[in-house]
Design a protein around this motif. Sequence first.
Motif, mmCIF file in Angstrom:
data_model
loop_
_atom_site.group_PDB
_atom_site.id
_atom_site.type_symbol
_atom_site.label_atom_id
_atom_site.label_comp_id
_atom_site.label_asym_id
_atom_site.label_seq_id
_atom_site.Cartn_x
_atom_site.Cartn_y
_atom_site.Cartn_z
ATOM 1 N N GLY A 1 39.967 44.488 34.370
ATOM 2 C CA GLY A 1 38.710 44.934 33.792
ATOM 3 C C GLY A 1 38.272 46.302 34.280
ATOM 4 O O GLY A 1 38.988 46.997 35.001
ATOM 5 N N PHE A 2 37.077 46.691 33.865
ATOM 6 C CA PHE A 2 36.486 47.958 34.277
ATOM 7 C C PHE A 2 35.696 47.745 35.566
ATOM 8 O O PHE A 2 34.806 46.888 35.621
ATOM 9 C CB PHE A 2 35.564 48.501 33.183
ATOM 10 C CG PHE A 2 36.299 49.213 32.080
ATOM 11 C CD1 PHE A 2 36.139 50.570 31.881
ATOM 12 C CD2 PHE A 2 37.154 48.522 31.232
ATOM 13 C CE1 PHE A 2 36.809 51.237 30.874
ATOM 14 C CE2 PHE A 2 37.830 49.165 30.218
ATOM 15 C CZ PHE A 2 37.657 50.536 30.036
ATOM 16 N N ARG B 1 32.183 45.888 36.068
ATOM 17 C CA ARG B 1 31.497 46.290 34.836
ATOM 18 C C ARG B 1 31.942 45.465 33.639
ATOM 19 O O ARG B 1 31.165 45.212 32.716
ATOM 20 C CB ARG B 1 31.740 47.774 34.563
ATOM 21 C CG ARG B 1 31.153 48.711 35.618
ATOM 22 C CD ARG B 1 31.339 50.160 35.206
ATOM 23 N NE ARG B 1 30.657 50.422 33.955
ATOM 24 C CZ ARG B 1 31.049 51.346 33.078
ATOM 25 N NH1 ARG B 1 32.136 52.049 33.317
ATOM 26 N NH2 ARG B 1 30.376 51.548 31.963
ATOM 27 N N SER B 2 33.215 45.087 33.631
ATOM 28 C CA SER B 2 33.746 44.283 32.525
ATOM 29 C C SER B 2 34.916 43.468 33.046
ATOM 30 O O SER B 2 35.679 43.940 33.893
ATOM 31 C CB SER B 2 34.206 45.200 31.383
ATOM 32 O OG SER B 2 34.790 44.442 30.343
ATOM 33 N N ASN B 3 35.050 42.242 32.550
ATOM 34 C CA ASN B 3 36.109 41.358 33.020
ATOM 35 C C ASN B 3 36.276 40.218 32.015
ATOM 36 O O ASN B 3 35.298 39.814 31.381
ATOM 37 C CB ASN B 3 35.761 40.797 34.406
ATOM 38 C CG ASN B 3 36.895 40.015 35.039
ATOM 39 O OD1 ASN B 3 37.045 38.823 34.812
ATOM 40 N ND2 ASN B 3 37.712 40.696 35.831
ATOM 41 N N GLY C 1 33.502 36.102 31.923
ATOM 42 C CA GLY C 1 32.161 36.605 31.636
ATOM 43 C C GLY C 1 31.170 36.471 32.777
ATOM 44 O O GLY C 1 30.293 37.327 32.959
ATOM 45 N N ILE D 1 30.816 39.522 35.278
ATOM 46 C CA ILE D 1 30.360 40.842 34.833
ATOM 47 C C ILE D 1 28.995 41.181 35.436
ATOM 48 O O ILE D 1 28.068 40.371 35.439
ATOM 49 C CB ILE D 1 30.294 40.894 33.296
ATOM 50 C CG1 ILE D 1 31.696 40.688 32.708
ATOM 51 C CG2 ILE D 1 29.712 42.222 32.814
ATOM 52 C CD1 ILE D 1 31.720 40.556 31.196
ATOM 53 N N ASN E 1 40.357 48.179 39.801
ATOM 54 C CA ASN E 1 41.191 47.521 38.806
ATOM 55 C C ASN E 1 42.567 47.222 39.387
ATOM 56 O O ASN E 1 43.166 48.061 40.063
ATOM 57 C CB ASN E 1 41.315 48.416 37.570
ATOM 58 C CG ASN E 1 42.258 47.861 36.541
ATOM 59 O OD1 ASN E 1 43.468 48.078 36.637
ATOM 60 N ND2 ASN E 1 41.729 47.136 35.568
ATOM 61 N N THR F 1 34.750 54.770 37.319
ATOM 62 C CA THR F 1 34.210 53.628 36.582
ATOM 63 C C THR F 1 35.131 53.243 35.430
ATOM 64 O O THR F 1 34.719 52.584 34.489
ATOM 65 C CB THR F 1 32.806 53.958 36.033
ATOM 66 O OG1 THR F 1 32.897 55.141 35.220
ATOM 67 C CG2 THR F 1 31.831 54.207 37.161
ATOM 68 N N GLY G 1 38.903 51.856 33.577
ATOM 69 C CA GLY G 1 39.849 50.752 33.672
ATOM 70 C C GLY G 1 41.207 51.243 34.108
ATOM 71 O O GLY G 1 41.328 52.081 34.981
ATOM 72 N N GLU H 1 43.908 51.470 29.344
ATOM 73 C CA GLU H 1 44.000 50.222 28.591
ATOM 74 C C GLU H 1 44.720 50.415 27.265
ATOM 75 O O GLU H 1 44.141 50.295 26.171
ATOM 76 C CB GLU H 1 42.597 49.647 28.370
ATOM 77 C CG GLU H 1 41.811 49.402 29.651
ATOM 78 C CD GLU H 1 42.399 48.285 30.500
ATOM 79 O OE1 GLU H 1 43.255 47.538 29.996
ATOM 80 O OE2 GLU H 1 41.998 48.162 31.672
ATOM 81 N N HIS I 1 44.579 47.999 24.188
ATOM 82 C CA HIS I 1 43.510 47.982 23.192
ATOM 83 C C HIS I 1 43.672 49.082 22.158
ATOM 84 O O HIS I 1 42.781 49.268 21.320
ATOM 85 C CB HIS I 1 42.148 48.088 23.885
ATOM 86 C CG HIS I 1 41.810 46.881 24.700
ATOM 87 N ND1 HIS I 1 41.341 45.703 24.146
ATOM 88 C CD2 HIS I 1 41.914 46.644 26.029
ATOM 89 C CE1 HIS I 1 41.155 44.804 25.096
ATOM 90 N NE2 HIS I 1 41.502 45.349 26.254
#
Length: 396
Positions: free
Chosen positions: A155-156, A165-167, A170, A173, A193, A238, A240, A243, A246
């Motif tokens: 994640g981020f 920040r993101s994973n 949920g 986060i 990461n 900040t 990832g 990625e 994506h």
Amino acid sequence: MASKKGNSLLETRRRNRVLIKNMIFRMENARRTAIAEELGLTLPTITTSVNEMLTEGILEEIPITEGQLVNNMGRRPNAIAFRAEAAYAIGVELGPYATRAVLMNLRGEVIESTEYERAAENYQGMLGKVANIIQELMDKAGDKRLLGVGVGLPGFIDREKGIIRSNPRGDWIGKNLAADLEEKVHLPILVDNNVRLRAVGQEMSMQGEKPDSFAYFFVSRGVACPLMLKEDVVSGYTAGAGEIGHTVLSVNGELKCVDDLGSEGAIFAKCQEAMLAGRLPELKERMQKEGHLAMEQILEVQMQGDDEVNAIIDQAIGYLGIALANVVNLINPGYVVADSCLFSVEKNRQRLLEAAKGNFFGLNEEEVQIVFTPFDRFRGAKGAGYFLIRELFLNV
């Protein structure tokens, strides 16, 4: 003015020491003259800093054998290296399949390793379990000097603050993992990461001649490709991990992301679909015996010559090759490190090379070197340990 000049000299000495420590860590049979040549510093500058560290007990001299000498003329020099037991680091990876942790010494050698089930979806449950894992390794370290703990996860990640920040999970986060773990284990915690840390570990463990920059192509549940440049990952703190999973490819007029086409997750989905349709009996038997589907099981069936599994993997790696070619065509790294359980099989390595090189634009095969790092389940945890050593020992 005198005060400013004094401060400037102290800062210059500090920076030189950081450069020298990093060079010693990354050099095989590091010698004072070689360090001076590589860094463009005077031999007296190198000697002064090295002697200080020898006195402090963090460096030691190691005799160079005849086979390691460039020539046998004159007095035989000694190599210098960090004392392995001078400090230790703990590395943890909260991976998509399991939680793995290592205790490493100051030369990057693994002293202890441990593996547990995949981290819990619940943040507090994960936090308690990871703290227990760290405590187990702290107990094994005994009274040795511990620098801290490096933690890698998908994640981020805001690595300056240690915030997720993101994973995919949920409940994690927005949580400050670094601060929460520090409160439990009372050691410095650095978080980033997990694929970025794999790339850092790769760079720090490459001794001898190595590229100034390289792309780290990693395939697991998802696909990532961070770029290393001059000993650090190119992207913001900040960010990832490059990625690439994506990014989008056009397949029969339909837009699909690389993760859905070439990742291990995509291969799992295709195999499960076939098993539900009553095919792949050997794979189904292995899965039922283990209680879950694993990439190692799929590769075993592939190596036995199963046509359908071969076709599934072949197609997935074809898409991975296109994705990798897109990276090369965009940034032309010149050197790519490929890391995946998938690539532990020779035919899969050759398939990736074929698919990638067939889509290079304006390049020949000799201009881009793709190397496969041996698959290691603990590579992510080691990368986290290397990162900790770099940030809390080499760079200070």
